[in-house]
Design an enzyme around this catalytic site. Sequence first.
Site, PDB file in Angstrom:
ATOM      1  N   ASP A   1       0.834  -1.195   0.000  1.00 17.28           N
ATOM      2  CA  ASP A   1       0.000   0.000   0.000  1.00 17.28           C
ATOM      3  C   ASP A   1       0.874   1.252   0.000  1.00 17.28           C
ATOM      4  OD1 ASP A   1      -2.719   1.221   0.390  1.00 17.28           O
ATOM      5  OD2 ASP A   1      -1.795   1.933   2.242  1.00 17.28           O
TER       6      ASP A   1
ATOM      7  N   GLU B   1      15.342 -14.960  -0.274  1.00 16.96           N
ATOM      8  CA  GLU B   1      15.726 -16.006   0.679  1.00 16.96           C
ATOM      9  C   GLU B   1      14.666 -17.103   0.713  1.00 16.96           C
ATOM     10  OE1 GLU B   1      16.233 -14.404   4.547  1.00 16.96           O
ATOM     11  OE2 GLU B   1      17.651 -12.851   3.906  1.00 16.96           O
TER      12      GLU B   1
END
Length: 572
Positions: free
Chosen positions: A221, A270
């Site tokens: 957002d 990751e």
Amino acid sequence: MSQHSAADPADNSALATVASRRDWWRDAVIYQVYPRSFADSNGDGMGDLEGVRSRLPYLRDLGVDAVWLSPFYASPQADAGYDVADYRAVDPMFGNLLDADALIRDAHELGLRIIVDLVPNHSSDQHEWFRRAVAEGPGSPLRDRYHFRPGKGVDGELPPNDWESIFGGPAWTQVEDGEWYLHLFAPEQPDFNWEHPAVGDEFRSILRFWLDMGVDGFRIDVAHGLVKADGLPDLGAHDQLKLLGNDVMPFFDQDGVHEIYREWREVLDEYANKKGPEGPSAEGRWWETGGRIFVAEAWTPTVERTANYVRPDELHQAFNFQYLSTEWDAAELRVVIDRTLDAMRPVNAPATWVLSNHDVTRHATRFANEPGLGTQIRLAGDRELGLRRARAASLLMLALPGSAYVYQGEELGLPDVVDLPDEVRQDPAFFRGAGQDGFRDGCRVPIPWTRSGSSYGFGEGGSWLPQPPEWADLSVEAQTGEPDSTLELYRTALAVRREQPNLGAGDSVEWLKAPEGVLAFRRGDFVCVANTTGEAVRIPAYGDVLIASGEVTVVDDEAKLPGDTTVWWATA
């Protein structure tokens, strides 16, 4: 028009195979769920996570690839959950963390991915950090995590600068001890200071929390708002709200945001490279290695500026608001399509296409009105015209290269509810006089599932915003199995899109000669033609009709395409 026979939507294996691709997001159709307005499981009139979970099979059968959930975090709900008090907790109105876990697991079993909203520009004023910052007074280290400043004037009685809130009024509120804090939105939404390292540390931790829960990505957002210009300079005598999205502002689209997203991308990568507990995750756990993604809500002056957010080491997608705000006009649409594809190609990012969301008037109503009224419209317009154009626009969007977003209820052809009584409205901008029109509640009315009931199947206890009685005929129940319904149009279009090798991912189209007011393009053995005029036109019959938003008549090598209609052709 030729009939298309879709594959059995209940065949999870096919969906899982598609979803398992690492680059699934390049051609994904992502469905936005506004949780409070989707499905209510406990009869309190408010949608919840268990309600969403119960309707996941509907979304699988619709044919979407992923579900984006608007915020469901713990919040005082000053701005429908975009004021977050605890980023690691579910608001009780929506359920709890166990409900979130069950929803994510069920979605994966159905071959669907889950993208959650993240709100990093601001918190709630009830967030622990902000409450302590206010209580501890000037000089508190916690105040450095937000933008606290002394005021101007003899006694500090004036705001620190001239910035205006997006919701209207000053972007500053004064606390009892005399200091002011910055809030680009409602006063209940203080902006974080991203220059403070603790803010970055906290959000990387929040990312890991939800990634460990199994989410497949984040919609960010106000992705363009995290960094403010040094010194928070005055903007000057301008109509600030009219400049939004048209110019680089000292509080939006600052270059410093990109370093934040490069750090975030390292976290996501990751997880993308992790292996499951029993060897490579790809063995039966497709969501763990299929690629996690970031999607930016970034209002920028140009699509070229938007492309900065999706460079290879930053985010994966960014909403194409330039496309959303384009009128139903062939010439204008072609310009924005070309500019979008040209901007995304150098950074190897997919274009995204969107027509509606929870912040703008639904496109079935926008297109029902005269052009030039913007994306906040209070007029119902010509409902029949709006629906015809909306259906045509949806087929055009789904034919373009890249990823598409569908806002809940658009597959039903829902219009905005433009005549909600003032006393039921909850949009904070509605109560602030200036700023946005404050009529976003009209696109947030709970969607209808059945022809009857107190809320047309939304729940057993009514709905938090009143639904028009004519929505009974727009419900999922009423439209299911009706070959000419908007719902069946979407179902067929999404099935065709999945099966056609020339649809979905890509970065270009081949424009074909077409009458004025008509768009025609080729993608391999596929052709899309959209007539944006109100009159029927004669076009070549490019092959077999796959699907059309209206009745297309084919005689020999020529076709009659009605006004405000889009048709898909298979040319091979």
